[in-house]
Design an enzyme around this catalytic site. Structure first.
Site, PDB file in Angstrom:
ATOM      1  CG  HIS A 140      -2.122   1.134   1.046  1.00 45.58           C
ATOM      2  ND1 HIS A 140      -3.269   0.582   1.668  1.00 45.58           N
ATOM      3  CD2 HIS A 140      -2.074   1.801   0.788  1.00 45.58           C
ATOM      4  CE1 HIS A 140      -3.888   2.090   1.604  1.00 45.58           C
ATOM      5  NE2 HIS A 140      -2.645   2.719   1.050  1.00 45.58           N
ATOM      6  CD  GLU A 148      -4.262  -3.196   0.292  1.00 44.48           C
ATOM      7  OE1 GLU A 148      -3.756  -2.362   1.300  1.00 44.48           O
ATOM      8  OE2 GLU A 148      -5.071  -4.472   0.455  1.00 44.48           O
ATOM      9  CG  HIS A 194      -7.877  -3.109   7.879  1.00 42.71           C
ATOM     10  ND1 HIS A 194      -7.069  -2.866   7.770  1.00 42.71           N
ATOM     11  CD2 HIS A 194      -7.749  -2.910   9.601  1.00 42.71           C
ATOM     12  CE1 HIS A 194      -6.445  -1.315   8.712  1.00 42.71           C
ATOM     13  NE2 HIS A 194      -6.792  -1.901   9.049  1.00 42.71           N
TER      14      HIS A 194
HETATM   15  C1  LIG Z   1      -6.505  -1.141   3.019  1.00 42.34           C
HETATM   16  C2  LIG Z   1      -6.143  -2.096   4.051  1.00 42.34           C
HETATM   17  O1  LIG Z   1      -7.017  -1.988   5.420  1.00 42.34           O
HETATM   18  C3  LIG Z   1      -4.545  -2.374   4.769  1.00 42.34           C
HETATM   19  O2  LIG Z   1      -4.385  -3.076   3.196  1.00 42.34           O
HETATM   20  C4  LIG Z   1      -3.632  -1.014   4.890  1.00 42.34           C
HETATM   21  O3  LIG Z   1      -2.436  -1.422   3.460  1.00 42.34           O
HETATM   22  C5  LIG Z   1      -2.932  -1.186   5.884  1.00 42.34           C
HETATM   23  O4  LIG Z   1      -2.079  -0.255   5.559  1.00 42.34           O
HETATM   24  P1  LIG Z   1      -0.855   0.287   6.568  1.00 42.34           P
HETATM   25  O5  LIG Z   1      -0.056  -1.042   6.862  1.00 42.34           O
HETATM   26  O6  LIG Z   1      -0.758   1.315   5.929  1.00 42.34           O
HETATM   27  O7  LIG Z   1      -2.123   0.054   8.422  1.00 42.34           O
HETATM   28  N1  LIG Z   2      -6.010  -5.588   2.507  1.00 41.15           N
HETATM   29  C1  LIG Z   2      -5.441  -5.695   3.686  1.00 41.15           C
HETATM   30  C2  LIG Z   2      -4.383  -6.136   4.181  1.00 41.15           C
HETATM   31  O1  LIG Z   2      -3.241  -5.807   3.006  1.00 41.15           O
HETATM   32  C3  LIG Z   2      -3.849  -5.745   5.285  1.00 41.15           C
HETATM   33  O2  LIG Z   2      -4.713  -5.584   6.388  1.00 41.15           O
HETATM   34  P1  LIG Z   2      -3.612  -5.481   7.409  1.00 41.15           P
HETATM   35  O3  LIG Z   2      -3.284  -7.533   7.632  1.00 41.15           O
HETATM   36  O4  LIG Z   2      -2.094  -5.311   7.889  1.00 41.15           O
HETATM   37  O5  LIG Z   2      -4.947  -4.886   8.644  1.00 41.15           O
END
Ligand SMILES: CC(=O)[C@@H](O)[C@H](O)COP(=O)(O)O
Ligand SMILES: NCC(=O)COP(=O)(O)O
Length: 238
Positions: A43, A70, A190
């Site tokens: 992300h 993402e 998430h």
């Molecule tokens: C979209 C989502 O829920 C996660 O993939 C996000 O990438 C978490 O981002 P952080 O690692 O910056 O918390």
């Molecule tokens: N899209 C969710 C992700 O890539 C990871 O979320 P998290 O496990 O770090 O909360």
């Protein structure tokens, strides 16, 4: 089969804490795949708090499983993703300075915006997924955006799991049923963890992919990365 996509944002967080190249994000991605990960998720946020733009180019060279990028589809993100051409782009409605992703798209109010960016990405040959809550009217409107998949935002499930997992999972099962009727693929992510993943998978075996980062990388501090990836795959009956 539900694919496990490992989100390596937090590897970059640790690397950036000292300004060097340890841990090496590219090497960790390669090792995650060698240990059984079926995808790598990143992300690249505008402030580069963890994954940098350079990481995206470097990872493109080495990721051999499904590369999932993402982010909020601003011009920066769209230009980068159309150049990199990952297997999937997951659109997230995050403002630039949010601590972490904390909401899904309003597929009714933001329909025209989503339709435009999704059409652009699909024209570039990139599969699209949109991050979304479980509100029935928003799931019902998801297909109108043209997206290939939705990603169920599972923080509410994770938060409520310990209190009452049967109650916590109901909105997600309902949302999945609506999505499947619209021929939408289902991703989820998430706050998924070793505690809550198995039950979600048992209730929604149709999930195409779960993307997991924070809990998995945290678990790896105790169990080791290879063992941890194997533990998560076991929750998915693999
Ligand atoms: C979209 C989502 O829920 C996660 O993939 C996000 O990438 C978490 O981002 P952080 O690692 O910056 O918390
Ligand atoms: N899209 C969710 C992700 O890539 C990871 O979320 P998290 O496990 O770090 O909360």
């Amino acid at each position: 089969m539900t694919r496990l996509s490992v989100n390596i944002n937090k590897i970059a967080t640790l690397r950036n804490a000292r300004g060097g190249n340890n841990p090496n994000v590219v090497q960790v991605a390669k090792d995650c795949e060698r240990f059984g990960a079926q995808g790598i998720t990143i992300h690249p946020r505008p402030d580069e708090r963890h994954i940098t733009t350079q990481d995206v180019y470097d990872l493109k060279q080495v990721v051999t499983t499904e590369f999932n990028i993402e982010g909020y589809p601003d011009q920066r993100f769209m230009d980068l993703v159309k150049e990199i051409k990952p297997a999937q782009a997951t659109l997230v409605p995050d403002p630039p300075h949010v601590l972490t992703s904390n909401a899904g798209w309003d597929t009714i109010k933001q329909k025209s915006f989503l339709k435009e960016v999704i059409a652009d990405l699909k024209e570039a040959g990139i599969r699209t997924s949109i991050f979304i809550g479980t509100e029935t009217h928003l799931i019902e409107a998801a297909a109108d955006t043209g997206t290939d998949r939705i990603e169920l935002y599972t923080e509410p499930y994770a938060t409520n799991y310990a209190k009452n997992k049967k109650e916590a999972v109901v909105p997600f099962v309902n949302a999945a049923e609506i999505a499947l009727k619209q021929n939408l693929g289902i991703n989820a992510g998430h706050d998924l963890s070793l505690e809550n993943l198995k039950y979600l998978y048992e209730q929604i075996p149709e999930m195409e992919e779960v993307s997991i980062g924070h809990a998995l990388i945290s678990d790896a501090l105790y169990f080791g990365l290879e063992n941890t990836i194997q533990l998560y795959l076991r929750q998915l009956k693999q």
